[in-house]
Design an enzyme around this catalytic site. Structure first.
Site, short mmCIF file in Angstrom:
data_model
loop_
_atom_site.label_atom_id
_atom_site.label_comp_id
_atom_site.label_asym_id
_atom_site.label_seq_id
_atom_site.Cartn_x
_atom_site.Cartn_y
_atom_site.Cartn_z
N ARG A 76 0.73 -1.13 0.05
CA ARG A 76 0.06 -0.01 -0.07
C ARG A 76 0.94 1.44 -0.02
NH1 ARG A 76 -2.30 0.18 4.50
NH2 ARG A 76 -2.00 -1.77 5.45
N TYR A 210 -1.33 -3.38 -7.19
CA TYR A 210 -1.29 -3.98 -6.10
C TYR A 210 -2.76 -3.68 -5.56
CZ TYR A 210 -0.78 -5.16 -1.35
OH TYR A 210 -0.89 -5.71 -0.09
N GLY A 212 -4.17 -3.73 -2.69
CA GLY A 212 -4.24 -2.70 -1.45
C GLY A 212 -4.58 -1.44 -2.13
N LYS A 219 -9.32 -1.76 1.05
CA LYS A 219 -9.01 -0.79 1.98
C LYS A 219 -9.64 0.62 1.81
CE LYS A 219 -7.22 -3.35 5.24
NZ LYS A 219 -6.54 -4.49 4.56
N HIS A 238 -10.79 -3.08 11.52
CA HIS A 238 -9.69 -3.88 10.69
C HIS A 238 -9.71 -5.45 11.42
CE1 HIS A 238 -5.29 -4.21 8.98
NE2 HIS A 238 -6.42 -4.57 8.19
N CYS A 262 0.62 -8.84 10.95
CA CYS A 262 0.82 -9.29 12.24
C CYS A 262 -0.01 -10.34 13.00
CB CYS A 262 0.87 -7.84 13.26
SG CYS A 262 1.83 -6.61 12.67
C1 SPV Z 1 -3.41 -5.09 4.70
O1 SPV Z 1 -2.48 -4.64 4.49
O2 SPV Z 1 -3.96 -4.98 5.99
C2 SPV Z 1 -4.26 -6.18 3.88
C3 SPV Z 1 -3.74 -6.17 2.57
O3 SPV Z 1 -4.88 -6.63 4.48
S1 SPV Z 1 -4.15 -4.77 1.88
O4 SPV Z 1 -5.08 -5.08 0.59
O5 SPV Z 1 -2.87 -4.18 0.97
O6 SPV Z 1 -4.65 -3.60 2.44
MN MN Z 2 -5.72 -5.95 6.38
#
Ligand code: SPV
Ligand code: MN
Length: 612
Positions: A76, A210, A212, A219, A238, A262
């Site tokens: 991201r 990508y 994200g 997101k 989240h 995490c």
């Molecule tokens: C995160 O980074 O918290 C994800 C993947 O779940 S993303 O789609 O990049 O947000």
């Molecule tokens: Mn996430």
């Protein structure tokens, strides 16, 4: 738009949808426009298109494909993901924003003609189960079949649901273009922008792939939902949602918030439990009970270290036939490989850097691994054998406990139960975590990450916390709250917990919901008793849990905790925050100081608190 597609869009009887599509066509100037309904044929069309245009390539295993994002588009992009605002907002946290008119002008110029020679796809989705009071609707326009295909795997198609809007503008809108492509990847990364208009519920994302950054529904929709939730008195978090399987067939639903990379997915995937969702939950109060739905229906998960030991359920799905999109790992002879899979990895193939060979270096002379740390898989939840039977229930599941956690190598203990709901909100709002590969930029930097939601909070932090504090009003059952930390290290820098230990923390917390275990009060909350953990370690992991391990893991590092409280006081003294929260901060600080005076130690053994 040809007649068939025009008819498909007109059948929705929604002038707002038609206007958005028309505006997008005028701006992006695609060669062709295709409206995708919920029909099997339309969905198959998107899947095929991703192969035809080369965004995905078939692998040997049936249903598996590989997609590559650009070398510099592997996470991201926080710096270029910005809220568009027309008036000043005191956020209380680090937030990227741009003056709305200016931002719109800039991003429109990047979209201008961005789909020339390409096909525009128009798709309709439900965020949350269809036919549910939880759910929101989303219109996605994109020139990327990979994006449209991923969303098909991750969300519930809702062309038919859109008809039920009866012409209303009550939907989120997402416009995405991968921009000019070179070797199949977005070429103009310097013009990558993701702009979020919170006032209009619209998101514009350009020059990226990508997920994200590109998938509106992930997101980006999440940020819009957080704002809406705060205005309407519910929570968009989240969080995973899972069924924890206690004794005698009992299933207790938990949610849990962790920063990216995490342990959120791996907690939801602990063997013996069932999964409802692994990333984003909507929580509402219904008849005095908090209920939650997964706003997604698939997983976009990190593949690094997924192997038959750590993540047996996922590993099996990734190595069996079924619809899976892999991204940014190694392909050799039509087979996928990734770091930490505990198998022999070929010394060449293609990966996110193009043709790859062992020892390949980037421009800075740094070794390129076979798969990116943030390489991912995309699959439907119902491909997994541990999917919970209520995963698609429009009424959601009743939440009995909430976990919060961060990546903290030196301070917080593995698990602690909050003293009250307000103390739990405090524990969640003071999560700190070391940064990971899920976002572009430095890794391993300690950051305050309230409710593991720092990257996505779209209202002032004080408002967000207040919404949590108020959430128990009129509740018949108040869920328990736990703060966890899977990442404590010893002096030598080695993790002091095994990856499966979280199974014990979960089952202990599950038992606590029914008062089946006693707990020991400490200045930071209630901790498990040694004897209970010993029993659980044997029962759940067939592992002998020693007193030495218990002391090492659960000793209270008072000085470290006080340092953390100091950091928190500094952060929170500068923002407008509810008094109840400030009280929690003060009270925890005082309890810690008292303990230090009493025990005259920097680190206090958990057994000492038993004698109080
Ligand atoms: C995160 O980074 O918290 C994800 C993947 O779940 S993303 O789609 O990049 O947000
Ligand atoms: Mn996430």
């Amino acid at each position: 738009m040809d007649k068939i597609n025009l008819k498909k869009s007109e059948e929705l009887n929604n002038q707002y949808v038609i206007n958005e599509v028309q505006k997008a066509i005028q701006l992006c100037k695609p060669e062709k426009v295709t409206v995708i309904t919920d029909s099997k044929e339309d969905i198959a069309y998107v899947r095929e298109l991703a192969l035809i245009n080369g965004e995905e390539t078939k692998l040997k295993m049936e249903g598996h494909t590989i997609h590559f994002d650009g070398y510099y588009d592997q996470g991201r992009d926080k710096a270029h993901t910005r809220y568009l605002v027309s008036k000043d907002i005191d956020w209380g946290i680090e937030v990227e924003y741009t003056e709305k008119e200016k931002g719109l002008k800039e991003i429109h110029s990047f979209f201008d003609g961005s789909m020339k020679g390409k096909e525009m796809l128009v798709r309709f989705f439900s965020l949350g189960p269809t036919n549910s009071i939880f759910s929101l609707k989303a219109l996605q326009i994109t020139d990327s079949a990979y994006v449209a295909h991923s969303e098909d795997v991750l969300y519930r198609p809702a062309y038919e649901e859109f008809k039920k809007l009866n012409g209303s503008p009550d939907f989120f809108f997402f416009l995405h273009s991968a921009g000019r492509l070179e070797n199949g990847v977005s070429a103009e990364i310097d013009k990558r922008r993701i702009y979020i208009d919170l006032e209009e519920n619209k998101v514009y994302s350009v020059n990226n792939q990508y997920a994200g950054n590109s998938l509106g529904l992930k997101k980006l929709a999440f940020r819009l939902a957080i704002k809406k939730a705060n205005e309407e008195g519910w929570l968009a978090e989240h969080m995973f949602i899972m069924g924890v399987h206690g004794p005698n067939g009992r299933i207790t639903y938990f949610t849990g918030a962790y920063p990216s990379a995490c342990g959120k997915t791996s907690t939801a995937m602990i063997p013996g439990q069932t999964v409802v969702g692994d990333d984003i939950a909507y929580l509402k109060k219904i008849d005095g009970v908090i209920r939650a739905v997964n706003m997604e229906s698939g997983i976009f998960g990190i593949i690094h270290s997924v192997n038959s030991e750590n993540d047996p359920v996922i590993y099996q799905a990734l190595t069996s036939p079924g619809e899976v999109i892999f991204s940014n790992l190694l392909i050799n002879n039509g087979v996928s490989y990734w770091e930490g899979m505990k198998k022999d990895i070929p010394n060449k193939g293609s990966n996110f850097s193009g043709e790859w060979f062992e020892g390949k270096k980037d421009k800075q002379g740094k070794g390129i691994p076979c798969s990116h740390k943030n390489a991912r898989y995309t699959l439907r939840l119902n491909e997994l054998k541990n999917v919970d039977s209520k995963a698609n229930d429009p009424g959601g599941v009743p939440v009995k406990a909430i976990f919060y956690g961060g990546r903290d190598s030196d301070t917080t203990i593995p698990i602690v139960e909050s003293l009250t709901w307000a103390h739990g909100v405090f524990l969640g709002a003071t999560v700190e975590s070391e940064t990971t590969a899920a976002t572009l930029g430095l890794r391993g930097v300690r950051k305050h990450n309230p409710m593991a939601n720092l990257d996505f909070i779209s209202v002032p932090l004080g408002t967000y916390i207040e919404n949590h504090l108020k959430f128990t009003k009129d509740l018949k059952v108040i869920p328990k709250i736990y703060a966890t930390n899977y990442f404590l290290k010893d002096e030598a820098g080695k993790y002091i917990n095994g990856k499966m230990d979280k199974r014990v923390w979960l089952l202990w917390a599950e038992g606590r919901v029914y008062n089946e275990f006693e707990a020991v009060e400490t200045p930071v909350g209630l901790i498990p008793k040694y004897e209970d953990l010993k029993t659980l370690f044997i029962r759940e992991l067939n592992k002998d849990y020693t007193k030495t391990e218990y002391i090492q893991q659960f000793s209270l590092r008072v000085t470290k905790y006080l340092e953390k409280m100091e950091r928190m006081s500094k952060i929170f003294e500068n923002i407008e925050i509810p008094a109840a929260f400030t009280e929690e901060l003060k009270a925890q600080n005082e309890r810690l100081k008292l303990a230090r005076t009493k025990f005259k130690k920097d680190i206090i053994s958990p057994f000492q608190f038993l004698d109080i």
